[in-house]
Design a protein around this motif. Structure first.
Motif, PDB file in Angstrom:
ATOM      1  N   UNK A  19      12.887 -15.474 -41.507  1.00  0.00           N
ATOM      2  CA  UNK A  19      12.033 -15.788 -40.350  1.00  0.00           C
ATOM      3  C   UNK A  19      12.869 -15.987 -39.090  1.00  0.00           C
ATOM      4  N   UNK A  20      12.384 -15.426 -37.996  1.00  0.00           N
ATOM      5  CA  UNK A  20      12.941 -15.594 -36.649  1.00  0.00           C
ATOM      6  C   UNK A  20      14.295 -14.934 -36.421  1.00  0.00           C
ATOM      7  N   UNK A  21      14.682 -13.969 -37.251  1.00  0.00           N
ATOM      8  CA  UNK A  21      15.968 -13.295 -37.076  1.00  0.00           C
ATOM      9  C   UNK A  21      15.941 -12.403 -35.840  1.00  0.00           C
ATOM     10  N   UNK A  22      17.030 -12.462 -35.086  1.00  0.00           N
ATOM     11  CA  UNK A  22      17.175 -11.651 -33.881  1.00  0.00           C
ATOM     12  C   UNK A  22      18.552 -11.021 -33.876  1.00  0.00           C
ATOM     13  N   UNK A  23      18.616  -9.716 -33.752  1.00  0.00           N
ATOM     14  CA  UNK A  23      19.900  -9.031 -33.620  1.00  0.00           C
ATOM     15  C   UNK A  23      20.397  -9.288 -32.211  1.00  0.00           C
ATOM     16  N   UNK A  24      21.691  -9.589 -32.083  1.00  0.00           N
ATOM     17  CA  UNK A  24      22.212  -9.918 -30.759  1.00  0.00           C
ATOM     18  C   UNK A  24      23.318  -9.002 -30.288  1.00  0.00           C
ATOM     19  N   UNK A  25      23.908  -8.175 -31.158  1.00  0.00           N
ATOM     20  CA  UNK A  25      24.946  -7.293 -30.667  1.00  0.00           C
ATOM     21  C   UNK A  25      25.760  -6.648 -31.768  1.00  0.00           C
ATOM     22  N   UNK A  26      26.845  -6.018 -31.332  1.00  0.00           N
ATOM     23  CA  UNK A  26      27.675  -5.227 -32.232  1.00  0.00           C
ATOM     24  C   UNK A  26      29.131  -5.371 -31.835  1.00  0.00           C
ATOM     25  N   UNK A  27      29.959  -5.695 -32.808  1.00  0.00           N
ATOM     26  CA  UNK A  27      31.410  -5.648 -32.658  1.00  0.00           C
ATOM     27  C   UNK A  27      31.893  -4.873 -33.876  1.00  0.00           C
ATOM     28  N   UNK A  28      32.426  -3.687 -33.636  1.00  0.00           N
ATOM     29  CA  UNK A  28      32.797  -2.762 -34.697  1.00  0.00           C
ATOM     30  C   UNK A  28      33.589  -3.469 -35.801  1.00  0.00           C
ATOM     31  N   UNK A  29      33.168  -3.370 -37.036  1.00  0.00           N
ATOM     32  CA  UNK A  29      32.139  -2.512 -37.617  1.00  0.00           C
ATOM     33  C   UNK A  29      30.826  -3.245 -37.919  1.00  0.00           C
ATOM     34  N   UNK A  30      30.615  -4.441 -37.353  1.00  0.00           N
ATOM     35  CA  UNK A  30      29.458  -5.251 -37.737  1.00  0.00           C
ATOM     36  C   UNK A  30      28.440  -5.421 -36.606  1.00  0.00           C
TER      37      UNK A  30
END
Length: 169
Positions: free
Chosen positions: A135-146
């Motif tokens: 519940x309430x998960x929000x993707x916030x960005x990317x730092x290779x490789x994650x």
């Protein structure tokens, strides 16, 4: 629909039964490095893509899985105020949008029925995943490789904890 908004500023899906959508008037958007806007409305399954001058470029999207779309008709302020929290906690809506320039991937979080929420994953406008998430998960960005995401659990009003996840596609 060709990607244009109606004079009200909302897509036509809202005007079909505005009384059922009054609690869900939020708009989520992100901007890529070229200045394109990715826009999602809380009860519209489509994602609208506009250029820097707000000319429509594309429209794509799918309804999330297991969303409760039985919205309460709300005709006045008092009814809205007394039902607002329950409607937002139990009814399906899209609540977060994140575009990752490095991978041309767009993530959209949505409220599902049950213990989990959903996360739609689009790559270059194509749905490549629709998965259950906490519940309430929000993707916030990317730092290779994650990719990184977070949840603010709010177990009570004094809870200021933050849960961070990292994942790969």
């Amino acid at each position: 629909m060709d990607g244009r908004l109606l004079a009200s500023g909302y897509p036509d899906s809202y005007l079909k039964d505005l009384n059922k959508h009054v609690v869900f008037l939020g708009t989520r958007f992100d901007i890529d490095k070229q200045g394109n806007f990715y826009v999602s409305y809380e009860v519209d399954s489509l994602i609208y893509v506009y250029d820097y001058d707000y000319n429509p470029l594309a429209t794509y999207g799918f309804q999330g899985n297991e969303m409760n779309l039985d919205y309460l008709s709300i005709y006045d302020y008092k009814t809205c105020r007394s039902n607002y929290r329950k409607e937002r906690q139990t009814k399906g809506h899209y609540y977060w949008l994140e575009f990752v320039d490095e991978t041309q991937t767009l993530f959209r979080s949505y409220r599902k029925t049950g213990e989990n929420d959903g996360l739609q994953i689009f790559n270059e406008g194509k749905l490549i995943g629709d998965v259950e998430v906490p519940k309430n998960l929000r993707v916030m960005g990317y730092i290779d490789p994650y990719y990184y995401s977070y949840i603010v659990p709010k177990l009570d009003e004094n809870d200021d904890s933050l849960i961070i996840y990292r994942f790969r596609l």
